[in-house]
Design a protein around this motif. Structure first.
Motif, short mmCIF file in Angstrom:
data_model
loop_
_atom_site.label_atom_id
_atom_site.label_comp_id
_atom_site.label_asym_id
_atom_site.label_seq_id
_atom_site.Cartn_x
_atom_site.Cartn_y
_atom_site.Cartn_z
N TRP A 44 0.84 -1.20 0.00
CA TRP A 44 0.00 0.00 0.00
C TRP A 44 0.88 1.25 0.00
N ASP A 45 0.52 2.20 -0.82
CA ASP A 45 1.15 3.52 -0.82
C ASP A 45 0.31 4.42 0.10
N VAL A 46 0.85 4.73 1.26
CA VAL A 46 0.10 5.42 2.30
C VAL A 46 0.34 6.93 2.22
N THR A 47 -0.76 7.67 2.22
CA THR A 47 -0.69 9.13 2.36
C THR A 47 -1.39 9.49 3.67
N THR A 48 -0.78 10.39 4.40
CA THR A 48 -1.32 10.75 5.72
C THR A 48 -2.25 11.95 5.61
N LEU A 49 -3.29 11.90 6.40
CA LEU A 49 -4.20 13.04 6.55
C LEU A 49 -3.75 13.80 7.77
N PRO A 50 -3.10 14.96 7.60
CA PRO A 50 -2.50 15.64 8.76
C PRO A 50 -3.56 16.17 9.71
N ASP A 51 -3.23 16.20 10.98
CA ASP A 51 -4.07 16.77 12.02
C ASP A 51 -3.56 18.18 12.28
N THR A 52 -4.25 19.17 11.71
CA THR A 52 -3.79 20.55 11.83
C THR A 52 -4.03 21.06 13.24
N PRO A 53 -3.17 21.95 13.73
CA PRO A 53 -3.37 22.52 15.07
C PRO A 53 -4.65 23.36 15.11
N PRO A 54 -5.25 23.48 16.25
CA PRO A 54 -6.47 24.31 16.36
C PRO A 54 -6.13 25.79 16.21
N GLN A 55 -7.15 26.56 15.91
CA GLN A 55 -7.00 28.01 15.75
C GLN A 55 -8.02 28.71 16.61
N VAL A 56 -7.64 29.87 17.12
CA VAL A 56 -8.52 30.69 17.92
C VAL A 56 -8.21 32.15 17.61
N ARG A 57 -9.25 32.97 17.66
CA ARG A 57 -9.08 34.40 17.37
C ARG A 57 -10.17 35.19 18.07
N LEU A 58 -9.84 36.44 18.33
CA LEU A 58 -10.83 37.36 18.88
C LEU A 58 -11.70 37.88 17.76
N THR A 59 -12.99 37.93 17.98
CA THR A 59 -13.91 38.42 16.95
C THR A 59 -14.46 39.80 17.26
N GLY A 60 -14.02 40.41 18.33
CA GLY A 60 -14.49 41.74 18.67
C GLY A 60 -13.76 42.27 19.87
N VAL A 61 -14.09 43.48 20.25
CA VAL A 61 -13.48 44.11 21.40
C VAL A 61 -14.27 43.73 22.64
N PRO A 62 -13.63 43.73 23.79
CA PRO A 62 -14.37 43.40 25.02
C PRO A 62 -15.42 44.46 25.32
N ALA A 97 -5.20 15.86 20.14
CA ALA A 97 -3.83 15.40 19.88
C ALA A 97 -2.81 16.22 20.65
N GLU A 98 -3.26 17.00 21.65
CA GLU A 98 -2.41 17.85 22.47
C GLU A 98 -1.73 18.96 21.67
N GLN A 99 -2.28 19.30 20.52
CA GLN A 99 -1.77 20.43 19.75
C GLN A 99 -2.42 21.72 20.23
N GLN A 100 -1.68 22.80 20.17
CA GLN A 100 -2.15 24.06 20.72
C GLN A 100 -2.27 25.12 19.64
N GLY A 101 -3.24 26.00 19.83
CA GLY A 101 -3.38 27.19 19.01
C GLY A 101 -3.45 28.40 19.92
N VAL A 102 -2.56 29.35 19.71
CA VAL A 102 -2.42 30.50 20.60
C VAL A 102 -2.52 31.77 19.78
N THR A 103 -3.23 32.77 20.34
CA THR A 103 -3.30 34.07 19.69
C THR A 103 -2.16 34.96 20.18
#
Length: 869
Positions: free
Chosen positions: A281-299, A392-398
């Protein structure tokens, strides 16, 4: 008398052909199920074990023992089936069908007379009897088969077998059944060569199923990153070998011919099983991308300090958790006064981010809602950073964002000074000595500063404790205790513990005025506006009670410059002030608030029309029905909002167009901002001062919609008992309309208890229409009664005073026009811009009367105002 012949009997039996056949088929099914269920149970269990490959996981001797046991169980089940299976006869089917009919008519059809064959009368009766039985037999229906075998299978082994077979169909393979033939002595298992098995198990958080590699053909294979590959080689060691480049393993790697191979896919590559029946089998991996987070407005900060920070997060498989990290931005702090010294070391603020309780976490938007008013960094520059984590213990930081940590704003100068000293105390313990000096200077003349001696003594005690602690060294526990006491003192100075409603209303007006001058945000102003509404309602309630007590004691109302207004008039003035503030016209809003304050100082509230003092029972009834209509409108609005949220649960409360009852809106129904929102309606009291209706602002935790509807129905019953105008056509029409309204309310209550919001809203709309019709009919009855009233009955003075005022209670001028055009003659006529104020008020009335979405009662009132002007 009806005759009956043998031909009739044959025709009657012919009509039973299909019911008899279907009954016989059911009896055959019963015989098959009751006799074959053990054999079917054994067969399904054996097939499930073979399809799941249990024979490949255990020793050969265990497989042979299982085969012998299955054979014995199968033979026993077959003997059981042969002993219990019997093909049902036609007579048995006919008997069962006959038992299902009343009186067993089929047997009666086939019976013959034992005596009386020579008696014509007896035979006539006999034939009539058989004719009735034939008619009854023609109604026969097939008897359902009884396929229950629970009595014969008390342990439900048949269900265990079915469940095992279904699991084998889902997770097993039919091709594994053939592998058992290779284990028979003399079979071809060892002669045909080695075999292998393999599984690819993706990480559980991906939600993807386990793959059985034996069922996969050679070629391209896509697997999620982190997939566990498990291989098992059977036969001679070395006949099958493994070669792979997907695990990236280094160091101690098991031999390629090891019978057990386990590794994880971390990169693209190839997996090759070399040997008989090998695959590549020729295996291709489906990567697990890190999560993303963002602010959508002002407090956004409320006046009481609660912060609302909107953010959005996403991940390909779902966000597991998150947190917000808040750090003091020391470089951006204005280092003056108590902030010039170096701050005490404090840990960063870590707050967990809210995540959806249910549903998909791959992409969502939420609001971080926290109250940092008591934190030492409140109202100081900070840096905030959001972090999310996936499975997967991956982090996304703003990136850190600069902001001012929202805190409660204090508009009272003394409270603001105490809070500033509290901030200096929490900033550094070394500020204690300086704080003692500042607080002593602030409280030098307590009689001019504090409204009560108790508050002054509390501050003096805080100063003494602070002075002692500063002299002997301030401990952490003492620092926290002093900070808590200073916070409580500031809250008391800001909100007060006053029992007098008038003073509370004045303080609410002063706070709102101070917020307008200081440029507070819309959210803060809206919150302070709601506070002023509540304080004003409390004051009006107290004023009404005082007036009622004076009337009961026979005391005269004070004469002089008084102002007569209804609560609806006052509510509209506050709505106008809020609209001006929302439009940014702060100067006009400040002037209107000043006029309202001056008006409230001299105002006398009437419960009926102006000048009548609420003594007329008809006016009291009209006011009570109008209040019931407003309460019903608010309840209908709440039910409609709940119905909207059922179909659109992501909608933010208070943002739907046309949604009345929100904070800052018209105030009907409940507030979505919280459980203690206030409504526009009255206090829910009847004219006798007893609460007969739930307040429009009561939250769902206090009283359900159905209970509130029932209370509203009870209040309508009470009002119907005191309804005037009896015996007149208009009064009877009013009573009929209120009866219709009561029935619609009962139906709405039942629909609410059944959680049928759509039906409840329809019934509530019918109730409101009937209430409007009842109010209209009652008004006509009162008009006719007033026309027939003769002078000298105690109404001349009231009519004279009422005729000398406009609908807002203002005195008219000599030319019978609204006296708002006369400078210096009332609250609306103070200063040179009185005419402009009246013109703006008139334009506002025209604008509101043209809005078709407003209630009909309100639009009628506005049109009456325009007619008077």
């Amino acid at each position: 008398m009806t005759s009956y012949t043998p031909n009739d009997m044959r025709r009657g039996l012919a009509k039973l052909r299909w019911p008899l056949r279907l009954t016989w088929a059911g009896m055959l099914a019963e015989a098959l199920v009751t006799s074959l269920w053990p054999l079917l149970t054994v067969t399904l269990l054996v097939l499930a074990a073979l399809m799941l490959g249990l024979q490949d996981q255990v020793m050969l001797e265990v497989v042979w023992a299982g085969a012998v046991l299955a054979l014995v169980a199968g033979l026993a089940a077959l003997v059981y089936a042969l002993r219990h299976f019997r093909i049902p006869s036609r007579a048995a089917a006919l008997t069962r069908l006959d038992h299902s009919l009343h009186g067993r008519p089929i047997q009666a059809m086939m019976d013959s007379a034992a005596i009386g064959n020579g008696d014509d009368a007896s035979m006539a009766v006999w034939r009539a009897h058989k004719a009735r039985m034939m008619a009854r037999a023609a109604l026969a229906r097939p008897v359902p088969a009884d396929l229950r075998v629970a009595r014969r299978d008390p342990y439900a082994l048949r269900f265990v077998a079915v469940l095992a077979f279904v699991m084998a169909l889902v997770f097993g393979s039919v091709w594994r059944v053939a592998s058992v033939a290779e284990m028979v002595p003399g079979g071809t298992g060892l002669v045909s060569g080695p075999v292998w098995e393999g599984w690819a198990e993706p990480p559980r958080y991906t939600g993807k199923p386990t793959l059985y590699l034996n069922d996969l053909a050679e070629g391209a294979l896509s697997l999620p990153e982190g997939t566990l590959i498990t291989l098992r080689f059977y036969g001679d060691v070395g006949a099958l070998t493994l070669a792979e480049t997907v695990s990236g393993r280094t160091g101690e790697v098991p031999a390629a011919s090891d019978p057990q191979q386990d590794f994880t896919v971390v990169q693209a590559g190839a997996i090759e099983i070399a040997g008989p029946s090998g695959r590549v089998w020729d295996v291709t991996t489906l990567p697990d991308t890190p999560p993303q987070v963002r602010l959508t407005g002002v407090p956004v900060a409320a006046a009481l300090g609660e912060m609302r920070l909107p953010f959005a997060a996403q991940d390909d498989y779902g966000v597991e958790a998150g947190e917000a990290r808040i750090m003091l931005d020391l470089a951006a702090v204005d280092r003056r006064y108590g902030l010039t010294v170096d701050p005490d070391m404090r840990p960063e603020i870590l707050v967990p981010l809210p995540t959806p309780i249910s549903g998909d976490r791959a992409a969502f938007e939420e609001n971080l809602i926290e109250d940092f008013s008591k934190h030492p960094w409140a109202n100081l520059p900070v840096q905030i950073s959001l972090k999310v984590l996936d499975s997967a213990e991956q982090q996304g930081v703003t990136e850190p964002s600069a902001m001012v940590l929202p805190g409660r704003r204090f508009f009272d100068p003394t409270a603001a000074a105490v809070i500033e000293m509290r901030r200096d105390l929490m900033w550094s313990k070394s500020n204690a000595s300086r704080m003692v000096q500042v607080l002593r200077a602030v409280s030098y003349q307590p009689q001019d500063l504090f409204r009560s001696e108790t508050t002054s003594l509390r501050l003096r005690q805080i100063i003494s404790r602070l002075e002692i602690q500063a002299r002997f060294g301030l401990e952490d526990t003492a620092q926290d205790a002093l900070a808590e006491d200073m916070w409580a003192l500031a809250i008391e100075l800001e909100e007060g513990v006053l029992a007098d409603a008038l003073e509370r209303m004045r303080r609410a007006q002063d706070r709102l005025n101070e917020a307008i001058k200081n440029g507070a945000s819309k959210e803060e102003i809206a919150e302070l506006m709601d506070e002023m509404r509540r304080a004003t309602e409390e004051y009006l309630k107290q004023l009404q009670n005082q007036q009622a007590n004076q009337e009961q004691d026979g005391q005269q109302q004070p004469q002089g410059e008084t102002m007569q207004m209804t609560q609806d008039d006052l509510q509209r003035m506050m709505d106008h002030i809020q609209e001006l503030m929302e439009q940014g016209r702060m100067a006009e809003a400040e002037q209107a608030l000043k006029e309202l304050q001056e008006m409230m100082e001299n105002m006398r509230v009437t419960q009926g029309q102006q000048g009548q003092g609420g003594n007329n029972p008809g006016e009291q009834a009209m006011e009570g029905l109008s209040e019931t209509l407003r309460e019903q409108q608010g309840l209908s609005d709440q039910a409609f909002r709940d119905l909207q949220e059922q179909f659109n649960p992501g909608a933010s409360a208070g943002e739907s167009a046309g949604n009345e009852g929100r904070n800052g809106g018209q105030g009907q129904g409940e507030s979505h901002e919280g459980q203690n929102g206030e409504g526009q309606g009255q206090d829910g009291e009847g004219q006798d001062g007893q609460s007969g209706q739930p307040q429009a602002g009561e939250g769902p935790d206090e009283q359900g919609l159905a209970e509130r509807q029932q209370a509203l129905r009870d209040e309508l019953n009470r009002q119907q008992g005191n309804l005037p105008g009896g015996g007149t056509p208009e009064g009877d029409a009013a009573r009929d309309a209120l009866d219709d309204a009561g029935r619609a309310m009962d139906q709405a209550e039942q629909a609410l208890r059944n959680r049928d919001l759509a039906e409840a809203i329809d019934n509530q709309a019918q109730a409101m229409d009937a209430l409007r019709e009842g109010i209209r009919s009652l008004g006509e009855a009162m008009d006719k009664e007033a026309q027939g009233r003769q002078p000298g009955q105690g109404t001349a003075e009231s009519d004279r005073r009422s005729g000398n005022r406009d609908p807002l209670g203002r005195e008219r001028g000599k030319n019978d026009s609204a006296s708002s055009n006369v400078p210096g003659d009332g609250p609306f006529r103070q200063g040179p811009d009185g005419a402009d104020t009246a013109r703006r008020l008139l334009d506002e009335i025209r604008r509101r009367s043209a809005e078709t979405a407003r209630p009909e009662v309100e639009r009628d009132y506005l049109n009456r105002l325009l007619d008077r002007f």
